[in-house]
Write an enzyme that holds these catalytic residues in place. Structure first.
Site, PDB file in Angstrom:
ATOM      1  N   GLU A 291       0.832  -1.206   0.000  1.00 21.83           N
ATOM      2  CA  GLU A 291       0.000   0.000   0.000  1.00 21.83           C
ATOM      3  C   GLU A 291       0.867   1.257   0.000  1.00 21.83           C
ATOM      4  OE1 GLU A 291      -2.870  -0.106   3.170  1.00 21.83           O
ATOM      5  OE2 GLU A 291      -4.240  -1.393   2.029  1.00 21.83           O
ATOM      6  N   GLU A 383      -6.417  -7.174  -1.330  1.00 24.15           N
ATOM      7  CA  GLU A 383      -6.868  -6.970   0.052  1.00 24.15           C
ATOM      8  C   GLU A 383      -8.208  -6.268   0.046  1.00 24.15           C
ATOM      9  OE1 GLU A 383      -3.869  -5.511   2.845  1.00 24.15           O
ATOM     10  OE2 GLU A 383      -5.410  -4.261   3.782  1.00 24.15           O
TER      11      GLU A 383
END
Length: 465
Positions: A291, A383
């Site tokens: 991320e 995710e």
């Protein structure tokens, strides 16, 4: 002149499981992490209890060392097993006195080794600072040349083989678009006790998952604190998932700092080691930046164009997953849009871009951006959760189902966060499940766990013609 092979520490950093844990801060993995400041502890007041380690391959075992905490065993056995089910005792005592026990002169073999406590010295449970297994077998899971043959039959990896990107889809060895569905671990520095033989058996055969995402944090007590331990731990999880016919996403879980370039040197070292060990496998996907945040797309793109050649130099045909701006939101969480990626793609082939969402926080604007992006570039949702972006809070199953319907229609693969018993609502298991189970069925699942298990279990569509 013949000389005996040197003795090697086999157990360091390998997957460990236990019959129980006192609490989440005292998992089985603490006993094989090489630190005498962390320990495993079983539940109090119950006999028998056990701690076992998976060496990753059949090994010759010559010595076991047990470094007991104050809660030691007066009676215990050392046992070995080839399959984790049938056990053979190679040492036993009823006169243990704590401290450090060095059990030498063993002539045993097996993949699994456990200490099986039968009598406690205190009113508490059993507790070990370290559980060290020595021998002359492999000290880490076997190299590709020594790995068992890939599974055959009806497992996802056996059916689909080496994956590749074709157009904007993920395709199997028959050049047919497919969708993989599965689970992401929580951070393996915090919840290694949730990734064990029993839980992975359940994931593969009860949940019918296609893919396991192994989330290795870099900071936050992760890889940077002990690179070899965490590299070996990931090696072990890859072997375990491979043995069960699942695909594996190796997740370089960078998060803070949010610029992936901060960890570029570490990433080169880690991915080289993983690729060298597993390049011959056909079930590995590399996720090179979990991320990215706080940096623009050009910095992320530059990082990707540096780390991808490192992997390709060793593993030329594996799919690489590339994170996107603002916590892999395609830039939306920074007020941007998917066009920044579409108009400035990474200069590499056989790559897929990632998108993360949490259904209670990310509504229709995020859903629509994913839909638009998937028509232009390959996408993989590595995710997501049914709750808020914190991984906690109330579930929004309606919004989550809208995402799943879109991903099914456009064959966007996904892994759900997360396969642990963390207290937050996004962890699928109720607190205290890991270590003892059960992992099958729904009795130990939270609401989000029941929901996502039902959606993983539905029949796959893997075309072969």
């Amino acid at each position: 002149m013949n000389t005996a092979p040197s003795e090697t520490l086999l157990s360091r950093g390998k997957p460990a499981t236990a019959s129980s844990v006192e609490d989440a801060t005292l998992p089985a993995g603490n006993a094989v992490d090489g630190s005498t400041t962390t320990r495993w502890a079983s539940a109090a007041g119950v006999d028998p209890q056990w701690l076992r380690v998976d060496l990753g391959a059949p090994s010759a075992i010559t010595r076991v060392e047990l470094n007991w905490e104050a809660a030691y065993a007066t009676g215990y056995r050392i046992e070995v097993s080839a399959d984790g089910s049938a056990w053979t005792s190679v040492f036993s005592t009823t006169t243990g006195n704590g401290g450090t026990d060095s059990i030498a002169g063993l002539s045993a073999s097996g993949r699994y080794v456990r200490v099986y406590g039968t009598a406690r010295a205190t009113q508490w449970g059993y507790s070990l600072w370290e559980f060290d297994v020595y021998g002359t077998g492999p000290s880490v899971p076997p190299s590709p040349s020594a790995s068992p043959s890939p599974p055959t039959g009806t497992t996802p990896a056996a059916i689909n083989g080496q994956l590749r990107v074709c157009g904007v889809k993920l395709c199997n060895k028959y050049n047919q678009p497919i969708q993989l569905r599965g689970m992401s671990t929580h951070g393996i520095q915090w919840y290694p006790q949730c990734v064990n033989d029993a839980s992975l058996n359940a994931l593969a055969t009860d949940w019918n998952a296609d893919v396991l995402r192994v989330s290795m944090y870099i900071q936050e007590d992760g890889y940077e604190t002990n690179p070899q331990l965490f590299t070996d731990r990931v090696h072990g999880y890859i072997e375990q998932a491979t043995a069960r016919g699942m695909y594996v996403i190796v997740d370089w879980h960078m998060l803070d700092p949010g610029d992936p370039n901060y960890n570029l040197a570490r990433a080169r070292t880690f991915f080289t080691a993983i690729a060298q060990r597993h390049a011959a496998k056909t079930n590995i996907l590399y996720e090179v930046a979990n991320e990215p945040n706080g940096v623009g797309w050009p910095a992320i793109k530059s990082y990707a164009e540096q780390i991808i050649p490192t992997i390709r130099a060793v593993d030329s045909d594996a799919v690489v997953l590339v994170g996107t701006r603002a916590w892999s939101s395609l830039g939306l969480s920074d007020g941007a849009s998917e066009t920044e990626v579409i108009n400035n793609k990474v200069n590499a082939t056989n790559i897929i871009y990632t998108f993360h969402f949490y259904a209670a926080s990310h509504g229709s604007s995020y859903l629509n951006a994913l839909s638009r992006a998937a028509d232009q570039i390959p996408m993989f949702v590595t995710e997501f959760g049914t709750q808020e972006a914190s991984g906690d809070g109330p579930n929004n199953f309606t919004q989550a189902q809208a995402y799943l319907d879109l991903m099914a229609a456009k064959k966007i693969s996904w892994t759900n966060w997360n396969f642990s018993d963390d207290f937050r609502t996004g962890a699928v298991f109720t607190t205290g499940t890991c270590g003892a189970g059960p992992y099958t069925g729904t009795s130990r699942l939270k609401a989000a766990g029941v929901w996502v298990r039902d959606r993983i279990r539905t029949a796959d569509n893997f075309p072969t013609g």
